[in-house]
Design an enzyme around this catalytic site. Sequence first.
Site, PDB file in Angstrom:
ATOM      1  N   LYS A  15       0.664  -1.525   0.132  1.00  0.00           N
ATOM      2  CA  LYS A  15       0.081   0.061   0.087  1.00  0.00           C
ATOM      3  C   LYS A  15       0.672   1.127   0.127  1.00  0.00           C
ATOM      4  O   LYS A  15       0.511   1.740  -0.885  1.00  0.00           O
ATOM      5  CB  LYS A  15      -1.094   0.111   0.946  1.00  0.00           C
ATOM      6  CG  LYS A  15      -1.567  -1.129   0.964  1.00  0.00           C
ATOM      7  CD  LYS A  15      -3.039  -0.985   2.598  1.00  0.00           C
ATOM      8  CE  LYS A  15      -2.045  -0.888   3.998  1.00  0.00           C
ATOM      9  NZ  LYS A  15      -1.247  -2.268   4.075  1.00  0.00           N
ATOM     10  N   ARG A  90      -9.463   0.927   9.122  1.00  0.00           N
ATOM     11  CA  ARG A  90      -9.573  -0.041   9.242  1.00  0.00           C
ATOM     12  C   ARG A  90     -10.481  -0.582  10.224  1.00  0.00           C
ATOM     13  O   ARG A  90      -9.943  -1.806  10.764  1.00  0.00           O
ATOM     14  CB  ARG A  90      -7.842  -0.047  10.397  1.00  0.00           C
ATOM     15  CG  ARG A  90      -6.219  -0.137   9.549  1.00  0.00           C
ATOM     16  CD  ARG A  90      -5.877   0.071  10.543  1.00  0.00           C
ATOM     17  NE  ARG A  90      -4.339  -0.703  10.032  1.00  0.00           N
ATOM     18  CZ  ARG A  90      -3.515  -0.498   9.849  1.00  0.00           C
ATOM     19  NH1 ARG A  90      -3.457   0.733   8.803  1.00  0.00           N
ATOM     20  NH2 ARG A  90      -2.370  -1.311   9.266  1.00  0.00           N
ATOM     21  N   ARG A 129      11.749  -5.837   4.703  1.00  0.00           N
ATOM     22  CA  ARG A 129      11.277  -3.755   4.104  1.00  0.00           C
ATOM     23  C   ARG A 129      12.566  -3.157   4.731  1.00  0.00           C
ATOM     24  O   ARG A 129      12.827  -2.851   6.081  1.00  0.00           O
ATOM     25  CB  ARG A 129      10.349  -3.803   4.588  1.00  0.00           C
ATOM     26  CG  ARG A 129      10.218  -2.082   4.922  1.00  0.00           C
ATOM     27  CD  ARG A 129       8.274  -1.836   4.899  1.00  0.00           C
ATOM     28  NE  ARG A 129       7.900  -2.564   6.223  1.00  0.00           N
ATOM     29  CZ  ARG A 129       6.319  -2.192   6.020  1.00  0.00           C
ATOM     30  NH1 ARG A 129       5.664  -1.671   5.439  1.00  0.00           N
ATOM     31  NH2 ARG A 129       6.285  -2.803   7.229  1.00  0.00           N
ATOM     32  N   ARG A 162      11.627  -1.094  10.245  1.00  0.00           N
ATOM     33  CA  ARG A 162      10.559  -0.825  11.267  1.00  0.00           C
ATOM     34  C   ARG A 162      10.043  -1.810  12.682  1.00  0.00           C
ATOM     35  O   ARG A 162      10.601  -3.150  12.293  1.00  0.00           O
ATOM     36  CB  ARG A 162       9.132  -0.760  10.483  1.00  0.00           C
ATOM     37  CG  ARG A 162       8.719   0.428   9.733  1.00  0.00           C
ATOM     38  CD  ARG A 162       7.535   0.227   8.940  1.00  0.00           C
ATOM     39  NE  ARG A 162       6.936   0.340   9.607  1.00  0.00           N
ATOM     40  CZ  ARG A 162       5.317   0.050   9.503  1.00  0.00           C
ATOM     41  NH1 ARG A 162       4.937   0.272   8.232  1.00  0.00           N
ATOM     42  NH2 ARG A 162       4.277  -0.877   9.789  1.00  0.00           N
ATOM     43  N   ARG A 173      -0.003  -8.533  13.303  1.00  0.00           N
ATOM     44  CA  ARG A 173      -0.575  -7.461  12.963  1.00  0.00           C
ATOM     45  C   ARG A 173      -1.586  -8.751  11.984  1.00  0.00           C
ATOM     46  O   ARG A 173      -3.024  -7.163  11.488  1.00  0.00           O
ATOM     47  CB  ARG A 173       0.060  -6.392  12.391  1.00  0.00           C
ATOM     48  CG  ARG A 173       1.078  -5.583  12.770  1.00  0.00           C
ATOM     49  CD  ARG A 173       2.590  -4.951  12.411  1.00  0.00           C
ATOM     50  NE  ARG A 173       2.223  -4.713  11.366  1.00  0.00           N
ATOM     51  CZ  ARG A 173       3.083  -4.472  10.258  1.00  0.00           C
ATOM     52  NH1 ARG A 173       4.444  -4.943  10.778  1.00  0.00           N
ATOM     53  NH2 ARG A 173       3.219  -4.017   8.996  1.00  0.00           N
TER      54      ARG A 173
HETATM   55  P1  AP5 Z   1       5.104  -1.694   1.415  1.00  0.00           P
HETATM   56  O1  AP5 Z   1       4.966  -0.623   0.463  1.00  0.00           O
HETATM   57  O2  AP5 Z   1       4.652  -1.464   2.903  1.00  0.00           O
HETATM   58  O3  AP5 Z   1       3.342  -2.499   2.186  1.00  0.00           O
HETATM   59  P2  AP5 Z   1       2.497  -1.987   3.211  1.00  0.00           P
HETATM   60  O4  AP5 Z   1       0.981  -2.289   2.676  1.00  0.00           O
HETATM   61  O5  AP5 Z   1       2.009  -0.298   3.045  1.00  0.00           O
HETATM   62  O6  AP5 Z   1       2.395  -2.450   4.545  1.00  0.00           O
HETATM   63  P3  AP5 Z   1       2.483  -2.267   6.062  1.00  0.00           P
HETATM   64  O7  AP5 Z   1       2.867  -2.864   7.021  1.00  0.00           O
HETATM   65  O8  AP5 Z   1       3.078  -0.298   5.950  1.00  0.00           O
HETATM   66  O9  AP5 Z   1       1.217  -1.765   6.487  1.00  0.00           O
HETATM   67  P4  AP5 Z   1       0.837  -1.759   7.723  1.00  0.00           P
HETATM   68  O10 AP5 Z   1      -0.689  -1.392   6.642  1.00  0.00           O
HETATM   69  O11 AP5 Z   1       0.763  -2.594   8.165  1.00  0.00           O
HETATM   70  O12 AP5 Z   1       1.242  -0.689   8.420  1.00  0.00           O
HETATM   71  P5  AP5 Z   1       0.742   0.442   8.975  1.00  0.00           P
HETATM   72  O13 AP5 Z   1       2.209   1.771   8.728  1.00  0.00           O
HETATM   73  O14 AP5 Z   1      -0.391   1.538   8.216  1.00  0.00           O
HETATM   74  O15 AP5 Z   1       5.246  -3.152   0.922  1.00  0.00           O
HETATM   75  C1  AP5 Z   1       6.326  -4.298   2.074  1.00  0.00           C
HETATM   76  C2  AP5 Z   1       7.191  -4.778   1.229  1.00  0.00           C
HETATM   77  O16 AP5 Z   1       6.807  -5.078   0.346  1.00  0.00           O
HETATM   78  C3  AP5 Z   1       8.146  -3.399   1.598  1.00  0.00           C
HETATM   79  O17 AP5 Z   1       9.407  -3.561   1.504  1.00  0.00           O
HETATM   80  C4  AP5 Z   1       8.160  -3.645  -0.896  1.00  0.00           C
HETATM   81  O18 AP5 Z   1       9.217  -2.803  -1.333  1.00  0.00           O
HETATM   82  C5  AP5 Z   1       7.613  -4.747  -0.686  1.00  0.00           C
HETATM   83  N1  AP5 Z   1       7.126  -4.957  -1.813  1.00  0.00           N
HETATM   84  C6  AP5 Z   1       6.180  -3.833  -1.894  1.00  0.00           C
HETATM   85  N2  AP5 Z   1       5.439  -4.375  -3.528  1.00  0.00           N
HETATM   86  C7  AP5 Z   1       5.749  -5.223  -4.011  1.00  0.00           C
HETATM   87  C8  AP5 Z   1       5.968  -5.812  -5.281  1.00  0.00           C
HETATM   88  N3  AP5 Z   1       5.162  -6.184  -5.612  1.00  0.00           N
HETATM   89  N4  AP5 Z   1       6.256  -6.649  -4.294  1.00  0.00           N
HETATM   90  C9  AP5 Z   1       7.175  -7.266  -4.355  1.00  0.00           C
HETATM   91  N5  AP5 Z   1       8.092  -6.927  -3.318  1.00  0.00           N
HETATM   92  C10 AP5 Z   1       7.483  -5.590  -2.818  1.00  0.00           C
HETATM   93  O19 AP5 Z   1       0.826   0.400  10.390  1.00  0.00           O
HETATM   94  C11 AP5 Z   1       1.398   0.507  11.135  1.00  0.00           C
HETATM   95  C12 AP5 Z   1       0.450   0.528  12.644  1.00  0.00           C
HETATM   96  O20 AP5 Z   1       0.053   1.508  13.034  1.00  0.00           O
HETATM   97  C13 AP5 Z   1      -0.530  -0.969  12.965  1.00  0.00           C
HETATM   98  O21 AP5 Z   1      -0.142  -1.962  12.961  1.00  0.00           O
HETATM   99  C14 AP5 Z   1      -0.913   0.542  14.060  1.00  0.00           C
HETATM  100  O22 AP5 Z   1      -0.902   0.201  15.404  1.00  0.00           O
HETATM  101  C15 AP5 Z   1      -0.765   1.942  13.799  1.00  0.00           C
HETATM  102  N6  AP5 Z   1      -1.578   1.715  12.198  1.00  0.00           N
HETATM  103  C16 AP5 Z   1      -2.540   2.604  11.352  1.00  0.00           C
HETATM  104  N7  AP5 Z   1      -3.321   2.609  11.135  1.00  0.00           N
HETATM  105  C17 AP5 Z   1      -4.159   2.750  11.710  1.00  0.00           C
HETATM  106  C18 AP5 Z   1      -5.360   2.685  12.049  1.00  0.00           C
HETATM  107  N8  AP5 Z   1      -6.637   3.130  10.886  1.00  0.00           N
HETATM  108  N9  AP5 Z   1      -6.468   2.600  13.748  1.00  0.00           N
HETATM  109  C19 AP5 Z   1      -5.871   2.467  13.860  1.00  0.00           C
HETATM  110  N10 AP5 Z   1      -4.375   2.123  14.150  1.00  0.00           N
HETATM  111  C20 AP5 Z   1      -3.604   2.203  12.541  1.00  0.00           C
END
Ligand code: AP5
Length: 219
Positions: A15, A90, A129, A162, A173
Amino acid sequence: MATYFVLLGPPGAGKGTQAKLAAERLGLAHVSSGDLFRENLSAKTELGMLAKGFMDRGELVPDDVTIAMVRDRLQRPDCKNGALLDGFPRTPAQAEALEAMLSEFGGNVSVAPYINVPMDVLIERLSGRWSCRAAGHVYHEKYNPPKVAGKCDMDGSELYQRDDDKAETVRRRIEVYLNQTAPLLVHYRQKGALVEIDGTLPIDDVSRELMQHLGAAQS
Ligand code: AP5
């Protein structure tokens, strides 16, 4: 009328990677709730300190806190034409709050792309990552390596792993995603906004497909 897109998918689906590219191409603000929490964490704000415990355990930060933070972000000037939302909503309560906010701001969610990646691929993606300190640009040691190890191609800042990408936290997660966030797929499908994208394709192919859906909705 402002255009809002909601990017859906499990942790590690891509994402953040896709949202950064698409927001730049479309001239829209990229609003990532995870990045907002991490910015607060590095600035050691009260919100950052509160979020830390939940993030370290792989749990969701409570809805009221998250909704208030995103509402504040969406009212900044760079969101006047809309935004590409990444990681929010979410939960069903966040989705409802978003709809209320957008009707107040004069907009709605026109497309909700769901980046579909099987669960077994996610752990490998997250364990490899690396993210940049300055702006959260995302790399993968195998699938999207930086030109110089440990340095961001875009701004030269240091790359780090991270804390919540440890295997145990990633598993939690994913569980939280399946229980609390996956029901939103039904919500956006019923609204006719959901489009499914094969997230196992290479990054450029996922981008191309995503841009077809977003570009069509914006024109
Ligand atoms: P990446 O693009 O980083 O993936 P992502 O989907 O953004 O993953 P996240 O871990 O950031 O999502 P998340 O939803 O768990 O975390 P968030 O920060 O929102 O890609 C991942 C890896 O794959 C990278 O190395 C990339 O290079 C590689 N890649 C990408 N595409 C690829 C492809 N096509 N082929 C091969 N490799 C590829 O949330 C973190 C924490 O914050 C949560 O756990 C929660 O505690 C809190 N939080 C955030 N939002 C909320 C909310 N709305 N409500 C409550 N708590 C929240």
